[in-house]
Design an enzyme around this catalytic site. Structure first.
Site, short mmCIF file in Angstrom:
data_model
loop_
_atom_site.label_atom_id
_atom_site.label_comp_id
_atom_site.label_asym_id
_atom_site.label_seq_id
_atom_site.Cartn_x
_atom_site.Cartn_y
_atom_site.Cartn_z
N ASP A 1 -43.07 54.04 -51.78
CA ASP A 1 -41.71 53.79 -51.29
C ASP A 1 -40.97 55.12 -51.11
OD1 ASP A 1 -42.08 51.06 -51.38
OD2 ASP A 1 -40.90 50.74 -53.19
N ARG B 1 -44.57 52.28 -43.40
CA ARG B 1 -43.53 51.25 -43.29
C ARG B 1 -42.31 51.91 -42.67
NH1 ARG B 1 -41.67 49.89 -48.87
NH2 ARG B 1 -43.43 48.48 -48.97
P1 FDA Z 1 -29.34 44.54 -42.62
O1 FDA Z 1 -28.87 45.31 -43.78
O2 FDA Z 1 -28.54 44.59 -41.37
O3 FDA Z 1 -29.54 43.05 -43.07
C1 FDA Z 1 -29.83 41.99 -42.20
C2 FDA Z 1 -29.46 40.69 -42.90
O4 FDA Z 1 -30.25 40.48 -44.07
C3 FDA Z 1 -28.00 40.66 -43.37
O5 FDA Z 1 -27.53 39.35 -43.21
C4 FDA Z 1 -28.08 41.02 -44.85
O6 FDA Z 1 -27.00 40.47 -45.55
C5 FDA Z 1 -29.42 40.40 -45.24
N1 FDA Z 1 -30.06 41.26 -46.24
C6 FDA Z 1 -30.65 42.42 -46.00
N2 FDA Z 1 -31.18 42.94 -47.12
C7 FDA Z 1 -30.86 42.08 -48.09
C8 FDA Z 1 -31.12 42.05 -49.47
N3 FDA Z 1 -31.81 43.00 -50.06
N4 FDA Z 1 -30.66 41.01 -50.20
C9 FDA Z 1 -29.99 40.03 -49.61
N5 FDA Z 1 -29.73 39.99 -48.29
C10 FDA Z 1 -30.15 40.99 -47.54
N6 FDA Z 1 -35.33 51.10 -48.36
C11 FDA Z 1 -35.60 52.39 -48.70
O7 FDA Z 1 -34.70 53.23 -48.66
N7 FDA Z 1 -36.86 52.74 -49.09
C12 FDA Z 1 -37.89 51.87 -49.12
O8 FDA Z 1 -39.02 52.24 -49.47
C13 FDA Z 1 -37.62 50.52 -48.75
N8 FDA Z 1 -38.60 49.58 -48.75
C14 FDA Z 1 -38.36 48.33 -48.22
C15 FDA Z 1 -39.40 47.40 -48.09
C16 FDA Z 1 -39.17 46.18 -47.47
C17 FDA Z 1 -40.30 45.21 -47.30
C18 FDA Z 1 -37.87 45.85 -46.98
C19 FDA Z 1 -37.61 44.58 -46.28
C20 FDA Z 1 -36.83 46.74 -47.17
C21 FDA Z 1 -37.06 47.98 -47.79
N9 FDA Z 1 -36.03 48.90 -47.98
C22 FDA Z 1 -36.32 50.18 -48.38
C23 FDA Z 1 -34.62 48.45 -47.82
C24 FDA Z 1 -34.12 48.72 -46.41
O9 FDA Z 1 -34.01 50.10 -46.21
C25 FDA Z 1 -32.77 48.06 -46.16
O10 FDA Z 1 -31.82 48.56 -47.02
C26 FDA Z 1 -32.74 46.56 -46.29
O11 FDA Z 1 -33.92 46.00 -45.79
C27 FDA Z 1 -31.56 46.00 -45.50
O12 FDA Z 1 -31.68 46.31 -44.15
P2 FDA Z 1 -32.10 45.26 -43.02
O13 FDA Z 1 -33.01 45.98 -42.08
O14 FDA Z 1 -32.68 44.06 -43.63
O15 FDA Z 1 -30.80 45.00 -42.19
#
Ligand code: FDA
Length: 300
Positions: A125, A176
């Site tokens: 990560d 990723r």
């Molecule tokens: P966005 O924030 O716009 O969210 C889209 C929708 O999903 C919104 O409605 C939001 O409320 C909902 N949502 C999103 N995340 C949520 C959560 N955690 N809980 C509840 N609701 C949520 N970051 C990083 O810095 N280093 C890393 O190594 C990783 N690894 C990682 C693995 C995987 C499989 C995922 C899905 C995410 C990560 N992340 C991460 C976190 C990533 O950077 C990011 O902060 C979150 O995924 C939220 O961004 P979205 O792309 O989902 O969009």
């Protein structure tokens, strides 16, 4: 309503753990190895693959980092023994990167050795920008030992395009892409939601027009739709990428639809004793989830 939800989510951290546990449950696969493996088994039965993460970060001592190293070694062995479709994700500061680089690297290499023995994959990560260079260096050193290891790119980081050009040079490259979760300075990171989205799209397209394999990690439905359309229009084979989401984040029927068209979907499953801080962070990110959780509790 969203103000009330935000307020409720922010005060939950002051309640006792027994009270918060039901709110945390949808995001965390339990405290024990058994409950984590059971969760992955259920996901596998529903058609998802998984990546297991032991919750925690920033260990304070060498001894603590060894404990986490051994827990990850045991995790790889247990996944193999249980015959599950899951790899492993880990945070470098959980293995000592905040103490010193060589300690973290030694721990990562020991875990990677078990990944190799169990024929599995280790995802490193990406944490906040203080650790980006060290994490990429550690990844590169690991890769020379065993190629089933991969880094994470954060779309909010302005350097991501350059990092991709430097690292995505071989077919066995496996990364990723996510938006990025830490607070970073505007000097090095985009702050605007649309700019982050645009960079996410650019980065994914750059990755998929290069040789490597990409885990597209987002819950942003617009982003998923845009990328899925681009992937179809450009005949990108399904073997070149997968979608990734965090366990428990509501996605409606979007994940089932992705599975139905034959895409691989991997669920990031956090487990372990450090569930409290993680769950509070999740609730603060999406306070609307409180009502979804309360609904589930009462339905039960
Ligand atoms: P966005 O924030 O716009 O969210 C889209 C929708 O999903 C919104 O409605 C939001 O409320 C909902 N949502 C999103 N995340 C949520 C959560 N955690 N809980 C509840 N609701 C949520 N970051 C990083 O810095 N280093 C890393 O190594 C990783 N690894 C990682 C693995 C995987 C499989 C995922 C899905 C995410 C990560 N992340 C991460 C976190 C990533 O950077 C990011 O902060 C979150 O995924 C939220 O961004 P979205 O792309 O989902 O969009």
């Amino acid at each position: 309503m969203s103000f009330i939800n935000s307020f409720l989510a922010s005060i939950l951290m002051y309640f006792p753990k027994w009270f918060v546990r039901p709110f945390a449950a949808p995001y965390v696969a339990g405290e024990t190895l058994k409950s984590a493996l059971d969760t992955v088994r259920e996901l596998n039965q529903d058609g998802f693959c998984a990546t297991l993460d032991i919750l925690g970060e920033h260990v304070q001592s060498e001894a603590e980092s060894f404990k986490i190293r051994d827990a990850y070694i045991n995790l790889f062995q247990s996944i193999k023994k249980a015959g599950l479709d899951s790899n492993v994700s880990l945070k470098p500061t959980h293995l000592g990167l905040g103490i010193n680089y060589n300690l973290a690297l030694k721990n990562l290499l020991a875990i990677l050795n078990t990944a190799k023995e169990t024929d599995n994959f280790m995802r490193i990560d990406m944490e906040n920008s203080d650790y980006t260079d060290a994490t990429i260096n550690a990844y590169q050193e690991c890769y020379t030992e065993y190629n089933q290891v991969g880094p994470v790119f954060q779309a909010y980081m302005k350097r991501t395009g350059d990092d991709i050009s430097e690292l995505n040079t071989a077919e066995d490259f496996n990364c990723r892409i996510c938006k990025g979760i830490y607070r970073e300075s505007p000097n090095i990171a985009f702050q605007d939601r649309e700019a982050i989205r645009t960079n996410f799209i650019k980065a994914t397209q750059a990755l998929l027009t290069g040789p490597g394999y990409v885990g597209i990690a987002t819950h942003d439905i617009t982003l998923i739709d845009t990328l899925e359309t681009w992937i179809r229009e450009n005949d990108i084979p399904k073997t070149r990428f997968e979608f990734q989401v965090l366990y428990g984040v509501p996605m409606g029927d979007r994940l089932k639809k992705l599975l139905e068209v034959g895409y691989k979907v991997r669920v990031y499953v956090p487990c372990g004793e450090a569930w409290f801080d993680y769950a509070i962070r999740r609730l603060k990110e999406n306070p609307n989830i409180l009502w979804y959780i309360l609904g589930n509790i009462f339905k039960r």
